[in-house]
Design a protein around this motif. Structure first.
Motif, PDB file in Angstrom:
ATOM      1  N   LYS A 236      85.368  18.315  19.898  1.00 12.76           N
ATOM      2  CA  LYS A 236      86.483  19.168  20.284  1.00 12.76           C
ATOM      3  C   LYS A 236      86.094  20.048  21.470  1.00 12.76           C
ATOM      4  N   CYS A 237      87.056  20.298  22.335  1.00 10.22           N
ATOM      5  CA  CYS A 237      86.854  21.177  23.490  1.00 10.22           C
ATOM      6  C   CYS A 237      86.531  22.583  22.999  1.00 10.22           C
TER       7      CYS A 237
ATOM      8  N   CYS B 204      89.714  24.942  24.365  1.00  6.31           N
ATOM      9  CA  CYS B 204      91.099  24.869  23.860  1.00  6.31           C
ATOM     10  C   CYS B 204      91.241  24.050  22.578  1.00  6.31           C
TER      11      CYS B 204
ATOM     12  N   ASN C 271      91.093  20.944  22.042  1.00  7.59           N
ATOM     13  CA  ASN C 271      91.643  19.603  22.226  1.00  7.59           C
ATOM     14  C   ASN C 271      90.500  18.589  22.068  1.00  7.59           C
TER      15      ASN C 271
ATOM     16  N   CYS D  28      87.976  17.345  28.870  1.00  2.92           N
ATOM     17  CA  CYS D  28      89.184  17.756  28.171  1.00  2.92           C
ATOM     18  C   CYS D  28      90.377  17.523  29.086  1.00  2.92           C
ATOM     19  N   LYS D  29      91.290  16.705  28.642  1.00  3.95           N
ATOM     20  CA  LYS D  29      92.489  16.399  29.442  1.00  3.95           C
ATOM     21  C   LYS D  29      93.435  17.597  29.505  1.00  3.95           C
ATOM     22  N   LYS D  30      93.350  18.492  28.527  1.00  2.10           N
ATOM     23  CA  LYS D  30      94.266  19.634  28.483  1.00  2.10           C
ATOM     24  C   LYS D  30      93.844  20.757  29.447  1.00  2.10           C
ATOM     25  N   CYS D  31      92.601  21.214  29.336  1.00  4.37           N
ATOM     26  CA  CYS D  31      92.171  22.353  30.167  1.00  4.37           C
ATOM     27  C   CYS D  31      91.374  21.934  31.399  1.00  4.37           C
TER      28      CYS D  31
ATOM     29  N   ARG E 250      87.433  23.866  34.718  1.00  8.54           N
ATOM     30  CA  ARG E 250      88.186  23.157  35.764  1.00  8.54           C
ATOM     31  C   ARG E 250      87.808  23.662  37.158  1.00  8.54           C
TER      32      ARG E 250
END
Length: 141
Positions: A2-3, A6, A8, A23-26, A100
């Motif tokens: 898990k990230c 976040c 995810n 992580c594709k989300k953050c 990011r």
């Protein structure tokens, strides 16, 4: 996994020719020990070792827990000490969490260093010599 930012699911992908967890989300990436050196290979040095210090660094993100070492809070460290790029580092396993765009900023910083166009905030001769000595010591010991 898990990230840590976040929560995810992290996915394994190829990034700049290296397998990483992202992580594709953050947009953050998880790097195991030595992977940061591989991604920032243009520096021709151990950027991981040269970035680790005992100073307290803060950034806009809260502290996170290492996803490989149960209960271990990651330490905030400054990429190559003089940059404004703050990363999360696990002192137990040597892993990094890179938020990011930080890899892009690291490549840009190395380029500025090579061109001689980077800014140093504390310009006192003592401070600069002390930092250079610390970095050289960590590289060669």
């Amino acid at each position: 996994m898990k990230c840590p930012r976040c929560n995810n699911d992290l996915t394994q992908e190829l990034f700049e020719g290296h397998k990483i967890e992202s992580c594709k989300k953050c947009g953050g990436i998880w790097l195991h020990k030595h992977q940061l050196n591989e991604l920032i290979s243009e520096s021709h040095s151990d950027v991981e070792k040269c970035s680790i210090d005992n100073h307290e660094h803060k950034d806009k993100y809260p502290a996170i827990r290492c996803i490989a070492c149960e209960g271990q809070i990651m330490k905030k460290i400054n990429f190559l000490e003089y940059s404004d790029i703050i990363m999360d580092y696990c002192p137990r396993c040597g892993s990094f969490w890179i938020d990011r765009e930080e890899i892009k900023l690291m490549h840009e910083y190395i380029k500025k260093v090579e061109e001689g166009s980077h800014d140093v905030k504390d310009r006192s001769a003592y401070s600069i010599l002390a930092k250079i000595s610390q970095i050289a010591y960590r590289i060669y010991h």
